[in-house]
Design a protein around this motif. Structure first.
Motif, PDB file in Angstrom:
ATOM      1  N   LEU A  16      31.835 -32.571  74.620  1.00  0.00           N
ATOM      2  CA  LEU A  16      31.831 -32.741  73.209  1.00  0.00           C
ATOM      3  C   LEU A  16      33.701 -32.613  72.356  1.00  0.00           C
ATOM      4  O   LEU A  16      33.521 -33.504  71.612  1.00  0.00           O
ATOM      5  CB  LEU A  16      31.936 -31.111  72.593  1.00  0.00           C
ATOM      6  N   ALA A  17      34.462 -32.554  72.817  1.00  0.00           N
ATOM      7  CA  ALA A  17      35.689 -32.590  72.466  1.00  0.00           C
ATOM      8  C   ALA A  17      36.377 -34.176  72.731  1.00  0.00           C
ATOM      9  O   ALA A  17      36.728 -34.975  72.201  1.00  0.00           O
ATOM     10  CB  ALA A  17      36.927 -31.915  73.219  1.00  0.00           C
ATOM     11  N   LEU A  18      36.008 -35.090  74.157  1.00  0.00           N
ATOM     12  CA  LEU A  18      36.975 -35.901  74.469  1.00  0.00           C
ATOM     13  C   LEU A  18      35.065 -37.070  75.032  1.00  0.00           C
ATOM     14  O   LEU A  18      36.229 -38.165  74.113  1.00  0.00           O
ATOM     15  CB  LEU A  18      37.692 -35.839  75.405  1.00  0.00           C
ATOM     16  N   ALA A  19      34.194 -36.566  74.910  1.00  0.00           N
ATOM     17  CA  ALA A  19      33.302 -37.797  75.209  1.00  0.00           C
ATOM     18  C   ALA A  19      32.563 -37.745  74.025  1.00  0.00           C
ATOM     19  O   ALA A  19      32.192 -39.046  73.770  1.00  0.00           O
ATOM     20  CB  ALA A  19      32.704 -37.763  76.385  1.00  0.00           C
ATOM     21  N   VAL A  20      32.958 -36.893  73.029  1.00  0.00           N
ATOM     22  CA  VAL A  20      31.535 -37.922  72.591  1.00  0.00           C
ATOM     23  C   VAL A  20      31.953 -37.982  71.070  1.00  0.00           C
ATOM     24  O   VAL A  20      32.929 -38.194  69.973  1.00  0.00           O
ATOM     25  CB  VAL A  20      30.184 -36.185  71.490  1.00  0.00           C
ATOM     26  N   GLN A  21      31.107 -39.187  70.742  1.00  0.00           N
ATOM     27  CA  GLN A  21      32.136 -40.176  69.239  1.00  0.00           C
ATOM     28  C   GLN A  21      31.231 -39.963  67.693  1.00  0.00           C
ATOM     29  O   GLN A  21      31.419 -40.097  67.308  1.00  0.00           O
ATOM     30  CB  GLN A  21      32.376 -41.728  69.713  1.00  0.00           C
ATOM     31  N   ASP A  22      29.783 -39.382  68.448  1.00  0.00           N
ATOM     32  CA  ASP A  22      28.996 -39.282  67.508  1.00  0.00           C
ATOM     33  C   ASP A  22      29.609 -37.636  66.484  1.00  0.00           C
ATOM     34  O   ASP A  22      30.549 -37.385  65.796  1.00  0.00           O
ATOM     35  CB  ASP A  22      27.621 -38.485  67.501  1.00  0.00           C
ATOM     36  N   ALA A  23      29.120 -38.230  64.539  1.00  0.00           N
ATOM     37  CA  ALA A  23      29.287 -37.034  64.030  1.00  0.00           C
ATOM     38  C   ALA A  23      28.400 -36.665  62.982  1.00  0.00           C
ATOM     39  O   ALA A  23      27.409 -37.063  62.691  1.00  0.00           O
ATOM     40  CB  ALA A  23      29.821 -38.606  62.939  1.00  0.00           C
ATOM     41  N   ILE A  24      28.508 -35.363  62.905  1.00  0.00           N
ATOM     42  CA  ILE A  24      27.323 -34.657  62.350  1.00  0.00           C
ATOM     43  C   ILE A  24      27.657 -34.054  60.481  1.00  0.00           C
ATOM     44  O   ILE A  24      29.515 -33.668  60.720  1.00  0.00           O
ATOM     45  CB  ILE A  24      26.676 -34.003  63.095  1.00  0.00           C
ATOM     46  N   SER A  25      27.175 -34.246  59.678  1.00  0.00           N
ATOM     47  CA  SER A  25      28.314 -34.004  58.430  1.00  0.00           C
ATOM     48  C   SER A  25      28.450 -32.589  58.269  1.00  0.00           C
ATOM     49  O   SER A  25      27.373 -32.303  57.914  1.00  0.00           O
ATOM     50  CB  SER A  25      27.218 -34.352  57.523  1.00  0.00           C
ATOM     51  N   GLY A  26      29.442 -32.409  58.114  1.00  0.00           N
ATOM     52  CA  GLY A  26      30.328 -30.619  57.968  1.00  0.00           C
ATOM     53  C   GLY A  26      30.682 -30.483  59.270  1.00  0.00           C
ATOM     54  O   GLY A  26      30.540 -28.810  58.579  1.00  0.00           O
ATOM     55  N   ILE A  27      30.435 -31.536  60.304  1.00  0.00           N
ATOM     56  CA  ILE A  27      30.192 -30.607  61.932  1.00  0.00           C
ATOM     57  C   ILE A  27      31.415 -30.612  62.492  1.00  0.00           C
ATOM     58  O   ILE A  27      31.473 -32.661  62.854  1.00  0.00           O
ATOM     59  CB  ILE A  27      29.642 -30.039  62.041  1.00  0.00           C
ATOM     60  N   ASP A  28      32.689 -30.688  62.801  1.00  0.00           N
ATOM     61  CA  ASP A  28      33.486 -31.494  63.749  1.00  0.00           C
ATOM     62  C   ASP A  28      33.265 -30.722  65.232  1.00  0.00           C
ATOM     63  O   ASP A  28      33.818 -29.885  65.806  1.00  0.00           O
ATOM     64  CB  ASP A  28      35.569 -30.534  62.842  1.00  0.00           C
ATOM     65  N   ILE A  29      32.795 -31.709  65.673  1.00  0.00           N
ATOM     66  CA  ILE A  29      32.446 -31.529  67.124  1.00  0.00           C
ATOM     67  C   ILE A  29      33.242 -31.769  68.204  1.00  0.00           C
ATOM     68  O   ILE A  29      33.335 -30.743  68.944  1.00  0.00           O
ATOM     69  CB  ILE A  29      30.856 -32.921  67.376  1.00  0.00           C
ATOM     70  N   THR A  30      34.197 -32.503  67.676  1.00  0.00           N
ATOM     71  CA  THR A  30      35.927 -32.140  68.399  1.00  0.00           C
ATOM     72  C   THR A  30      36.345 -30.680  68.783  1.00  0.00           C
ATOM     73  O   THR A  30      36.913 -29.981  69.485  1.00  0.00           O
ATOM     74  CB  THR A  30      36.653 -33.207  68.341  1.00  0.00           C
ATOM     75  N   LEU A  31      36.534 -30.387  67.424  1.00  0.00           N
ATOM     76  CA  LEU A  31      37.323 -29.288  67.300  1.00  0.00           C
ATOM     77  C   LEU A  31      36.413 -28.247  67.790  1.00  0.00           C
ATOM     78  O   LEU A  31      36.705 -27.181  68.648  1.00  0.00           O
ATOM     79  CB  LEU A  31      36.835 -28.632  65.842  1.00  0.00           C
ATOM     80  N   ILE A  32      34.524 -27.657  67.485  1.00  0.00           N
ATOM     81  CA  ILE A  32      33.607 -27.025  68.159  1.00  0.00           C
ATOM     82  C   ILE A  32      34.090 -27.234  70.510  1.00  0.00           C
ATOM     83  O   ILE A  32      34.060 -26.410  70.648  1.00  0.00           O
ATOM     84  CB  ILE A  32      32.430 -27.413  67.889  1.00  0.00           C
ATOM     85  N   GLY A  33      34.185 -29.121  70.586  1.00  0.00           N
ATOM     86  CA  GLY A  33      34.573 -28.846  71.839  1.00  0.00           C
ATOM     87  C   GLY A  33      35.831 -27.687  72.611  1.00  0.00           C
ATOM     88  O   GLY A  33      36.018 -27.548  72.747  1.00  0.00           O
ATOM     89  N   TRP A  34      37.057 -28.467  71.432  1.00  0.00           N
ATOM     90  CA  TRP A  34      38.142 -27.733  72.019  1.00  0.00           C
ATOM     91  C   TRP A  34      37.858 -26.095  71.874  1.00  0.00           C
ATOM     92  O   TRP A  34      38.854 -25.549  72.908  1.00  0.00           O
ATOM     93  CB  TRP A  34      39.161 -28.089  71.428  1.00  0.00           C
ATOM     94  N   ILE A  35      37.672 -25.356  70.957  1.00  0.00           N
ATOM     95  CA  ILE A  35      37.204 -23.842  71.249  1.00  0.00           C
ATOM     96  C   ILE A  35      36.079 -23.722  72.282  1.00  0.00           C
ATOM     97  O   ILE A  35      36.567 -22.678  72.869  1.00  0.00           O
ATOM     98  CB  ILE A  35      36.356 -23.615  69.349  1.00  0.00           C
ATOM     99  N   LEU A  36      35.242 -24.359  72.875  1.00  0.00           N
ATOM    100  CA  LEU A  36      34.219 -24.042  73.749  1.00  0.00           C
ATOM    101  C   LEU A  36      35.325 -24.234  74.863  1.00  0.00           C
ATOM    102  O   LEU A  36      35.139 -23.555  76.125  1.00  0.00           O
ATOM    103  CB  LEU A  36      32.771 -25.357  73.359  1.00  0.00           C
ATOM    104  N   ALA A  37      35.861 -25.082  74.786  1.00  0.00           N
ATOM    105  CA  ALA A  37      36.767 -25.619  76.470  1.00  0.00           C
ATOM    106  C   ALA A  37      38.463 -24.362  76.250  1.00  0.00           C
ATOM    107  O   ALA A  37      38.324 -23.357  77.287  1.00  0.00           O
ATOM    108  CB  ALA A  37      37.997 -27.200  75.804  1.00  0.00           C
ATOM    109  N   LEU A  38      38.437 -24.095  75.591  1.00  0.00           N
ATOM    110  CA  LEU A  38      39.538 -22.525  75.462  1.00  0.00           C
ATOM    111  C   LEU A  38      38.775 -21.220  75.838  1.00  0.00           C
ATOM    112  O   LEU A  38      39.466 -20.219  76.054  1.00  0.00           O
ATOM    113  CB  LEU A  38      40.167 -22.198  73.849  1.00  0.00           C
ATOM    114  N   ALA A  39      37.396 -21.603  74.845  1.00  0.00           N
ATOM    115  CA  ALA A  39      36.300 -20.063  75.235  1.00  0.00           C
ATOM    116  C   ALA A  39      36.265 -20.152  77.014  1.00  0.00           C
ATOM    117  O   ALA A  39      36.558 -19.184  77.685  1.00  0.00           O
ATOM    118  CB  ALA A  39      35.469 -19.959  75.050  1.00  0.00           C
ATOM    119  N   GLY A  40      36.032 -21.488  77.505  1.00  0.00           N
ATOM    120  CA  GLY A  40      35.495 -21.680  79.538  1.00  0.00           C
ATOM    121  C   GLY A  40      37.062 -20.940  80.020  1.00  0.00           C
ATOM    122  O   GLY A  40      37.027 -19.913  80.702  1.00  0.00           O
TER     123      GLY A  40
END
Length: 85
Positions: A16-40
């Motif tokens: 999610l942080a490095l490979a997904v380029q899509d954008a969802i209104s109001g949601i930062d996919i890159t930030l969610i990816g980094w949070i999931l990676a940190l949780a992992g």
């Protein structure tokens, strides 16, 4: 928790942080990816610490008495044995 969950969260987060380029209104996919990676990474570290703390050292001694009977003595300690020199 386990190694599988940690690896799954880490891989999903990095995708999610490095490979997904899509954008969802109001949601930062890159930030969610980094949070999931940190949780992992956190799950992996906690699993390794928990697995390491469960190590026990076990010593079994068998004693044969003069009448031919045997007795078994078992001793368990929660500390790792000292390293071989």
């Amino acid at each position: 928790m386990g190694y599988g969950l940690g690896i799954f969260l880490l891989v999903l987060g990095l995708i999610l942080a490095l490979a997904v380029q899509d954008a969802i209104s109001g949601i930062d996919i890159t930030l969610i990816g980094w949070i999931l990676a940190l949780a992992g990474v956190l799950v992996l570290v906690l699993t390794a610490v928990q697995a390491n703390s469960r190590r026990t050292h076990r010593t079994v001694a068998r004693t044969t008495h003069a009448d031919g009977s045997q007795s078994v003595t078992e001793r368990r300690t929660d500390q790792d044995p000292p390293p071989a020199v």
